[in-house]
Design a protein around this motif. Sequence first.
Motif, PDB file in Angstrom:
ATOM      1  N   ARG A  59      29.577  39.539  40.426  1.00 24.55           N
ATOM      2  CA  ARG A  59      29.585  38.214  40.547  1.00 24.55           C
ATOM      3  C   ARG A  59      29.464  37.623  42.010  1.00 24.55           C
ATOM      4  NH1 ARG A  59      34.134  36.164  36.775  1.00 24.55           N
ATOM      5  NH2 ARG A  59      33.149  36.175  34.506  1.00 24.55           N
ATOM      6  N   GLY A  60      29.583  38.073  43.388  1.00 21.91           N
ATOM      7  CA  GLY A  60      29.196  37.868  44.404  1.00 21.91           C
ATOM      8  C   GLY A  60      30.537  38.222  45.203  1.00 21.91           C
ATOM      9  N   SER A  61      31.343  38.253  44.712  1.00 21.53           N
ATOM     10  CA  SER A  61      32.441  38.810  45.619  1.00 21.53           C
ATOM     11  C   SER A  61      33.487  39.634  45.004  1.00 21.53           C
ATOM     12  CB  SER A  61      33.348  37.486  45.687  1.00 21.53           C
ATOM     13  OG  SER A  61      34.126  37.019  45.099  1.00 21.53           O
ATOM     14  N   LEU A  62      34.833  40.068  45.427  1.00 27.60           N
ATOM     15  CA  LEU A  62      35.596  41.581  44.668  1.00 27.60           C
ATOM     16  C   LEU A  62      36.428  40.831  44.040  1.00 27.60           C
ATOM     17  CD1 LEU A  62      36.641  44.574  44.295  1.00 27.60           C
ATOM     18  CD2 LEU A  62      37.745  43.778  46.641  1.00 27.60           C
ATOM     19  N   ALA A  63      36.772  39.252  44.428  1.00 24.22           N
ATOM     20  CA  ALA A  63      37.543  38.698  43.522  1.00 24.22           C
ATOM     21  C   ALA A  63      36.516  37.909  42.430  1.00 24.22           C
ATOM     22  CB  ALA A  63      37.920  37.574  44.426  1.00 24.22           C
ATOM     23  N   ALA A  64      36.163  37.929  42.829  1.00 22.74           N
ATOM     24  CA  ALA A  64      35.317  37.521  41.502  1.00 22.74           C
ATOM     25  C   ALA A  64      34.414  38.456  40.035  1.00 22.74           C
ATOM     26  CB  ALA A  64      33.437  36.949  41.293  1.00 22.74           C
ATOM     27  N   ASP A  65      34.506  39.631  40.944  1.00 20.65           N
ATOM     28  CA  ASP A  65      34.043  40.632  39.871  1.00 20.65           C
ATOM     29  C   ASP A  65      35.272  41.072  38.907  1.00 20.65           C
ATOM     30  OD1 ASP A  65      31.759  40.876  41.617  1.00 20.65           O
ATOM     31  OD2 ASP A  65      31.920  42.023  42.994  1.00 20.65           O
ATOM     32  N   ILE A  66      36.595  41.275  39.890  1.00 18.33           N
ATOM     33  CA  ILE A  66      37.755  42.344  39.165  1.00 18.33           C
ATOM     34  C   ILE A  66      38.246  41.112  38.462  1.00 18.33           C
ATOM     35  CG2 ILE A  66      39.973  42.034  40.200  1.00 18.33           C
ATOM     36  CD1 ILE A  66      39.577  42.557  42.443  1.00 18.33           C
ATOM     37  N   GLU A  67      37.977  40.155  38.968  1.00 19.82           N
ATOM     38  CA  GLU A  67      38.766  38.403  37.384  1.00 19.82           C
ATOM     39  C   GLU A  67      38.026  39.315  36.383  1.00 19.82           C
ATOM     40  OE1 GLU A  67      38.703  34.615  39.040  1.00 19.82           O
ATOM     41  OE2 GLU A  67      39.469  35.195  40.426  1.00 19.82           O
ATOM     42  N   SER A  90      33.488  50.537  46.199  1.00 17.13           N
ATOM     43  CA  SER A  90      31.372  50.986  47.085  1.00 17.13           C
ATOM     44  C   SER A  90      31.213  49.443  47.247  1.00 17.13           C
ATOM     45  CB  SER A  90      31.334  51.758  46.763  1.00 17.13           C
ATOM     46  OG  SER A  90      31.583  53.218  46.230  1.00 17.13           O
ATOM     47  N   ARG A  91      31.605  48.801  46.577  1.00 13.92           N
ATOM     48  CA  ARG A  91      30.032  47.497  46.147  1.00 13.92           C
ATOM     49  C   ARG A  91      31.422  47.098  47.168  1.00 13.92           C
ATOM     50  NH1 ARG A  91      30.206  43.949  40.956  1.00 13.92           N
ATOM     51  NH2 ARG A  91      28.246  45.657  40.197  1.00 13.92           N
ATOM     52  N   ALA A  92      32.264  45.745  47.388  1.00 14.97           N
ATOM     53  CA  ALA A  92      33.415  46.079  47.691  1.00 14.97           C
ATOM     54  C   ALA A  92      33.056  46.062  50.204  1.00 14.97           C
ATOM     55  CB  ALA A  92      34.953  45.994  48.148  1.00 14.97           C
ATOM     56  N   GLN A  93      32.705  47.359  50.001  1.00 12.60           N
ATOM     57  CA  GLN A  93      33.207  48.199  51.457  1.00 12.60           C
ATOM     58  C   GLN A  93      31.350  47.906  51.243  1.00 12.60           C
ATOM     59  OE1 GLN A  93      34.114  51.754  50.283  1.00 12.60           O
ATOM     60  NE2 GLN A  93      35.670  51.432  51.040  1.00 12.60           N
ATOM     61  N   ARG A 119      29.675  45.415  51.192  1.00 12.98           N
ATOM     62  CA  ARG A 119      29.708  43.807  51.499  1.00 12.98           C
ATOM     63  C   ARG A 119      30.540  43.375  53.168  1.00 12.98           C
ATOM     64  NH1 ARG A 119      31.877  42.102  45.195  1.00 12.98           N
ATOM     65  NH2 ARG A 119      29.921  41.477  44.427  1.00 12.98           N
ATOM     66  N   GLY A 120      31.156  44.313  53.595  1.00 12.45           N
ATOM     67  CA  GLY A 120      32.379  43.913  54.142  1.00 12.45           C
ATOM     68  C   GLY A 120      33.799  43.644  54.038  1.00 12.45           C
ATOM     69  N   GLU A 121      34.206  43.535  52.701  1.00 11.98           N
ATOM     70  CA  GLU A 121      34.813  42.866  51.768  1.00 11.98           C
ATOM     71  C   GLU A 121      36.103  44.039  52.222  1.00 11.98           C
ATOM     72  OE1 GLU A 121      34.116  39.798  48.805  1.00 11.98           O
ATOM     73  OE2 GLU A 121      32.908  41.892  48.655  1.00 11.98           O
ATOM     74  N   LEU A 122      35.980  45.211  51.843  1.00 13.08           N
ATOM     75  CA  LEU A 122      37.194  46.109  52.096  1.00 13.08           C
ATOM     76  C   LEU A 122      36.599  47.230  53.963  1.00 13.08           C
ATOM     77  CD1 LEU A 122      37.987  47.127  48.073  1.00 13.08           C
ATOM     78  CD2 LEU A 122      39.360  45.446  49.854  1.00 13.08           C
ATOM     79  N   PRO A 123      37.854  47.684  54.119  1.00 14.41           N
ATOM     80  CA  PRO A 123      37.681  49.032  55.136  1.00 14.41           C
ATOM     81  C   PRO A 123      37.149  49.889  54.323  1.00 14.41           C
ATOM     82  CG  PRO A 123      39.569  48.339  55.089  1.00 14.41           C
ATOM     83  CD  PRO A 123      39.583  47.381  53.836  1.00 14.41           C
ATOM     84  N   PRO A 124      36.444  50.983  55.096  1.00 13.58           N
ATOM     85  CA  PRO A 124      35.601  52.115  54.844  1.00 13.58           C
ATOM     86  C   PRO A 124      36.971  53.226  54.599  1.00 13.58           C
ATOM     87  CG  PRO A 124      35.285  51.772  57.051  1.00 13.58           C
ATOM     88  CD  PRO A 124      35.755  50.549  56.939  1.00 13.58           C
ATOM     89  N   ASP A 125      37.341  53.545  53.485  1.00 10.09           N
ATOM     90  CA  ASP A 125      38.039  54.858  53.677  1.00 10.09           C
ATOM     91  C   ASP A 125      37.957  55.231  54.137  1.00 10.09           C
ATOM     92  OD1 ASP A 125      38.103  53.604  50.760  1.00 10.09           O
ATOM     93  OD2 ASP A 125      36.604  55.257  49.690  1.00 10.09           O
ATOM     94  N   PRO A 126      39.524  55.377  55.141  1.00 10.59           N
ATOM     95  CA  PRO A 126      39.363  56.690  55.618  1.00 10.59           C
ATOM     96  C   PRO A 126      39.685  58.225  55.779  1.00 10.59           C
ATOM     97  CG  PRO A 126      42.022  56.068  55.274  1.00 10.59           C
ATOM     98  CD  PRO A 126      40.763  55.206  54.721  1.00 10.59           C
TER      99      PRO A 126
END
Length: 207
Positions: free
Chosen positions: A81-89, A142-145, A147-154
């Motif tokens: 849906r274009g954003s992590l928030a919308a995808d989760i919803e 992975s999708r949110a990363q 998009r730059g919405e989440l930081p990469p996994d350390p």
Amino acid sequence: MSSRSPASRTGRPRSAAADAAILAATREALVELGWSRLTLGDVALRAGVAKTTLYRRWPGKNELVVDAVAELFDELELPDRGSLAADIEGVVLQFAEILARPEARSGLMAVVAESTLDASLRERIRTSVVERQKRLVREGRSRAQRRGELPPDPDPRAAERSVDLIFDVVAGAVVHRGLVSAGPVDGPWARDFTALLLAGLATPPSP
């Protein structure tokens, strides 16, 4: 993602049509008869297959019901849906729609109750339902990363712990809301829940 049907065995080739008919008949019987009255013989009759066909595929009622329920949750897809928030919803609302089906409610509540005294059944639920649906969390992260919405996994191990925790939080909240407290899992609830979840996701998991 694992196959929806149970693991095949050596010998006569499996029939996908027979598997589908058996799992559908199991869900139908759960709604009409409930867990205690459901028998493999009744399922075989409803599915139009011989009891030997059913017994070759599933060793008992527990395994059969878990696979019948697992097939429902395999319908879940993570929308883009274009954003992590919308995808989760979106996936939360899908999950709630499946849980609202009588066959999903009957089957899930029955196997969870039975699993409290059956370690092998708990393992079957874990592998057939929980582990299979964690694919949605991995895909969403992975999708949110990207998009730059989440930081990469350390760290891969920390990332997998995070996947486990996110799944537990989402599944636990939706199941409790829909099946225990019997509140609506609607658009406003999904938005509020997602906002709360994202507040925690903004912090990278510890290594």
